[in-house]
Design an enzyme around this catalytic site. Sequence first.
Site, PDB file in Angstrom:
ATOM      1  N   ASP A  87      -0.367  -0.592  -0.502  1.00  0.00           N
ATOM      2  CA  ASP A  87       0.371   0.598  -0.106  1.00  0.00           C
ATOM      3  C   ASP A  87       1.788   0.477  -0.662  1.00  0.00           C
ATOM      4  O   ASP A  87       2.373  -0.606  -0.659  1.00  0.00           O
ATOM      5  CB  ASP A  87       0.412   0.685   1.426  1.00  0.00           C
ATOM      6  N   THR A 101       4.857   2.079   0.251  1.00  0.00           N
ATOM      7  CA  THR A 101       5.920   1.933   1.240  1.00  0.00           C
ATOM      8  C   THR A 101       5.638   0.748   2.145  1.00  0.00           C
ATOM      9  O   THR A 101       4.579   0.648   2.747  1.00  0.00           O
ATOM     10  CB  THR A 101       6.039   3.214   2.089  1.00  0.00           C
ATOM     11  N   ASP A 129       1.253  -1.243   6.265  1.00  0.00           N
ATOM     12  CA  ASP A 129       2.133  -1.476   7.408  1.00  0.00           C
ATOM     13  C   ASP A 129       2.137  -0.323   8.393  1.00  0.00           C
ATOM     14  O   ASP A 129       2.671  -0.445   9.491  1.00  0.00           O
ATOM     15  CB  ASP A 129       3.566  -1.732   6.936  1.00  0.00           C
TER      16      ASP A 129
END
Length: 798
Positions: A300, A302, A533
């Site tokens: 991912d 970000t 996250d």
Amino acid sequence: METREILGLSGAEVAERMTDGRRNVLPPSAGKTTWDIIRTNVFTRINAILGVLFAVVLTTGHWIQATFGGLIVVNSVVGIIQELRARKTLSELTILGEEHPQAWRDGELVELEQSEIVLDDVLHIGAGAQIVVDGEVLDSQYLDVDESMLTGESDPVHKAPGDTVMSGSFVVSGSGDYQVTKVGADSYAAKLTAEASKYSLAKSQLQAGINQILKIITWVLIPVGILIVVSQVRQPGTQTYSDVVLRIAGALVPMVPEGLVLITTTAFALGVIRLGLRKCLVQELPAIEGLARVDVVCADKTGTLTENTLEFGDFELVGALGEERAREGLAQLAAADPDPNVTMKAVANELGAPERLWEVVERQPFTSAKKWSGVSFANGEHWVMGAPDVLASGTDVERRATELGDTGLRVLLVGRASVPVTAADAPGQLEPVGLITFVQKIRPDAGDTLDYFARQDVEVKVISGDNARSVGAVTSRLGYDAGTTVDAREIGDDEFAEVVNGNRVFGRVRPDQKQAMVKALQGEGHTVAMTGDGVNDVLALKDADIGVAMGSGASATRSVAKIVLLDDKFATLPYVVAEGRRVIGNIERVANLFLTKTIYSAMLAILVVLAQVPYPFLPIHVSITGWFTIGIPAFILSLPPNNSRARDGFVKRTIRFALPAGFIVGAVSFTTYLVTSGGWNVPQEHMRESTAALLALIIASTWVLACVARPWTWWKITLIVLPLVGYGVFFFWGPAQWFFSLDSSNASMMLTGAGFGLLGAGLIEALWWIVKWSVGIRPTFWKTTPFFDRDENGRISL
């Protein structure tokens, strides 16, 4: 809502519940108690076999011949110490990585340890929070909960006051408060915590392979053991009880792979400790091994490639609304969010709090599926903020946002909707107000990490919910060859798997698409690791072969991930891969040694039975080879770095070399025994013949070690040569000969043993070449590699 529910429990009420035991007593943070660890390391099948033989040999009065009993102590002590160290490391890391719920106490919101929660506590939850204990919802602000870990249903469930929430679920969007109804063992969280904290070897391909090898050995050991007992008891001539017992023990002891299970467990335990030093929590030990087998990493953007923070860049007006009014509306939008994400926090920090708050009528929380959030105010205005390509698709505003996004900035559109934000057709006709840009700080170690995976033939796929071109710009800044950046909204169902497998960078990916991408990659035979996250990553993390969560991310991601990077360093992943490769590659090396020893021991026993001759070796002889040719070298070989990529077929590869190598060692040793005895009539006193046979066995088995240890380094050469120096002392120094029951006085016999040993070494060398070339591997003799890993400061890492 009652006053008590708003204020939560008072200090006195909390103290009362603590005293009478109505608190959230959690299960032990590690899956094994101290007694469990002692029991599983002492009371093993292998220790039982060796223990019986040890006790029987002691009855003969020849305590020197019982030195192999030291293996029981070493096996047990080393295993216990390493598991206790691993448990301590796991416990400390689990405390760091666990969820810290917020509770209302005396009217204030305070952060608690999970063990500090008591019955009737009122807990506050927001997007991404994990439900840690069961309870009943008191207040719901558009609260949606994912219960897929409990029910298997992936669609979020809306929770209204009076509804039940269960531990093990997590908040997708909105916020709320709930009153605790179950704590401790009564809560589902107790089971979840106990399961997550176990360091078991279940589902490990390596452990499955070891178990398969042990099964094969067991099937060989039992019938051969019975035959050798019968054979030695029926030997002609004058025999004492001691003679028979020592021959039987000498035959059976080397058949037991006493160190293989120990070294496997120790290697995994050391893996936990090493990674723990890098703030990496391994919630399941097979995850170390699993990441070493990974050939695709889905990262991912970000929080993984970029830091999980945003810095407010600029606010560019794109509509007719004046700047003062636009900034006022944006500030009110940020202030109205009771549970702001990093984007809203950046806006609030830049604009500050409004002097007078507008009254909120309706609120629509942000979700990854919608890509926007909004608030309807009592003054009749409906303000929204979200993705420009969703809210203003096909307009000049979207094109301007694309231009800004191409520079690597994150861009969001602020506008006024024509209908309430909770309406079915919201946001309706949108009036664009302005474009906000945010600066995304790239992690300084992200580029090096991507380079590492490229060198290791591990493909990295960047999957993000952000604008596709913005994601592409970030990967370009990292120097990553991304190829064509794909907008996930444009992928058709019929071409989904092909596009996912054929491209590297994806933007505007919905949570369900992330999950589908993982399945599409797995469908093509890939072993997939997924990093993330945010709460939108949970579904994909659960389905990936290895889920990797960032420590600062949503607690829901940490709860489902198999590996948690507590310091948020994406650069830790290469160390996890390296640790897995160290475990797998080195255990495969030492498995060759142990299996070779078992094979030649079984072959010697069978040949002795067929030839009806006394067994050539005493227990002290097999102790020599067991310690210095197998045990100590195997333990040392399990420790250093090993960058060989993990492959399937562990058992097949091990048997391919170890089986013929064992036959060669057994054959040259037994042939030496017969030749030096002058044929089948082995004399009753055959110490010189046994010494010559032992020399042949040591030379041949040492060359097995030399082949297994390749590619050689300075310390591996030392590992091979030093035992040979020790053997020279054993064979030719008088007191050592007496202690080890050796007699090298007959030079002719010793030369014969050396000759057959060298012949065996030559055959093993040829076997090594044949095996390597047959599987298409080019043999490597020498490689400069360190024995220890070093950290970024140059210090030795254990």
